[in-house]
Design a protein around this motif. Structure first.
Motif, PDB file in Angstrom:
ATOM      1  N   SER A 200     -21.875  75.660  46.049  1.00  0.00           N
ATOM      2  CA  SER A 200     -23.277  75.552  45.334  1.00  0.00           C
ATOM      3  C   SER A 200     -22.908  75.279  43.855  1.00  0.00           C
ATOM      4  O   SER A 200     -21.768  75.651  43.437  1.00  0.00           O
ATOM      5  CB  SER A 200     -23.798  77.183  45.455  1.00  0.00           C
ATOM      6  OG  SER A 200     -23.061  77.983  44.976  1.00  0.00           O
ATOM      7  N   ARG A 212     -30.513  72.048  41.927  1.00  0.00           N
ATOM      8  CA  ARG A 212     -29.785  73.003  42.625  1.00  0.00           C
ATOM      9  C   ARG A 212     -29.164  72.520  44.009  1.00  0.00           C
ATOM     10  O   ARG A 212     -28.131  73.119  44.489  1.00  0.00           O
ATOM     11  CB  ARG A 212     -30.759  74.133  43.578  1.00  0.00           C
ATOM     12  CG  ARG A 212     -31.599  73.454  44.466  1.00  0.00           C
ATOM     13  CD  ARG A 212     -32.731  74.490  44.826  1.00  0.00           C
ATOM     14  NE  ARG A 212     -33.683  73.979  45.770  1.00  0.00           N
ATOM     15  CZ  ARG A 212     -33.280  73.892  47.300  1.00  0.00           C
ATOM     16  NH1 ARG A 212     -32.284  74.421  47.574  1.00  0.00           N
ATOM     17  NH2 ARG A 212     -34.129  73.533  47.873  1.00  0.00           N
ATOM     18  N   LYS A 213     -29.001  71.129  44.113  1.00  0.00           N
ATOM     19  CA  LYS A 213     -28.180  70.381  45.160  1.00  0.00           C
ATOM     20  C   LYS A 213     -27.277  69.294  44.346  1.00  0.00           C
ATOM     21  O   LYS A 213     -27.003  68.271  45.122  1.00  0.00           O
ATOM     22  CB  LYS A 213     -29.020  69.710  46.085  1.00  0.00           C
ATOM     23  CG  LYS A 213     -29.779  70.661  47.057  1.00  0.00           C
ATOM     24  CD  LYS A 213     -28.695  71.549  47.827  1.00  0.00           C
ATOM     25  CE  LYS A 213     -29.505  72.173  48.993  1.00  0.00           C
ATOM     26  NZ  LYS A 213     -28.577  73.150  50.029  1.00  0.00           N
TER      27      LYS A 213
END
Length: 292
Positions: A200, A212-213
């Motif tokens: 992550s 967030r990716k």
């Protein structure tokens, strides 16, 4: 770009024994249960549809069922992969490929994982700096920093890293006086992570305002000499190399069948020239590390 289908480990029991001998760890058969479940479900569906198509009064319903199964098994993953490729394209538009200076003319601060300096960009930085080494900040320490505020270099747990015997880096923690002296000299920032081992985004990605990716792979940016502080989000990058970690459904639609795309690094030759100096004879050890 290369695709990785995560259900493939489930195929290992059906491969030749030499291939099986190469994998003996605990994760060799991850996904096997999902694979067998998918084979069972698709097998039962195929038998039912075949019977329906062969029986005249059920043939039309069987053909419609076949069309529906194909639409789900292929169409849904295709849509998912299309969205994935769009996300990768958005990530690539945020990347920066400028002209980084030769590091022989700069005093860089390297942020990299402590365990990953035998190869890759981190090793190239050390090779290019030679016996003098480089001021470094372990990536593990970065996760505890607040990137919303300016980072004061003299307050960071800075270390001195240099090439050691057998390629193993020599590392030494700097004292308070050494940190202050280093902070006054540092005029460049190199961040070299290993995104393939991350699950992550972390503090660096948050400090850059990335999605967030999205993971940071390499960043190179000038710092103002003598200032002794910087704010990550305000830097003007010479190189900003990112990678999307968004997975898509693989074909056919099945539990555990996912596909990940890794985009290629930005111009390894350009980065190698910056890190490995401008000497008459190329430093092949440094260049090989930078090209990885």
């Amino acid at each position: 770009m290369t695709g990785k289908t995560l259900i493939l480990p489930g195929l290992l029991p059906f491969l030749a024994s030499p291939a099986l001998a190469e994998c003996t760890g605990g994760g060799c058969y991850d996904g096997l249960a999902e694979f067998l479940l998918a084979v069972l479900v698709y097998g039962l569906i195929a038998i039912v549809l075949l019977v329906m198509i062969l029986v005249r009064k059920w043939r039309r319903t069987g053909l419609r069922g076949l069309a529906l199964v194909l639409a789900l098994a292929v169409g849904v993953p295709v849509l998912s992969q299309g969205w994935q490729r769009l996300q990768v394209w958005w990530t690539e538009t945020a990347e920066v490929l400028g002209q980084p200076p030769a590091m022989t003319t700069r005093v860089p601060l390297l942020i990299a994982p402590e365990w990953a300096c035998r190869d890759d960009i981190c090793a190239a930085v050390l090779q290019g700096r030679g016996a003098g080494g480089v001021f470094a900040l372990p990536l593990e320490a970065v996760e505890e920093l607040d990137f919303a505020a300016p980072l004061v270099l003299a307050d960071l747990p800075l270390e001195q890293w240099a090439v050691g015997r057998g390629g193993e880096p020599r590392k030494r923690r700097l004292g308070a006086a050494e940190r202050s002296a280093a902070a006054a000299r540092i005029d460049y920032l190199i961040i070299a992570t290993r995104p393939y081992y991350q699950t992550s985004p972390g503090a660096l990605e948050a400090g850059l305002g990335l999605g967030r990716k999205v993971l940071l792979r390499l960043a190179m940016a000038p710092l103002q000499a003598g200032q002794g502080r910087f704010r990550l989000a305000e830097l003007t990058f010479d190189v900003l190399d990112l990678t999307s970690m968004r997975a898509a459904l693989g074909i056919p639609l099945a539990p555990g069948n996912w596909q990940t795309l890794w985009d290629d690094p930005l111009d390894p030759d350009l980065v190698a020239r910056s890190l490995c100096g401008n000497g008459a004879e190329p430093d092949w050890t440094c260049l090989n590390a930078a090209w990885r």
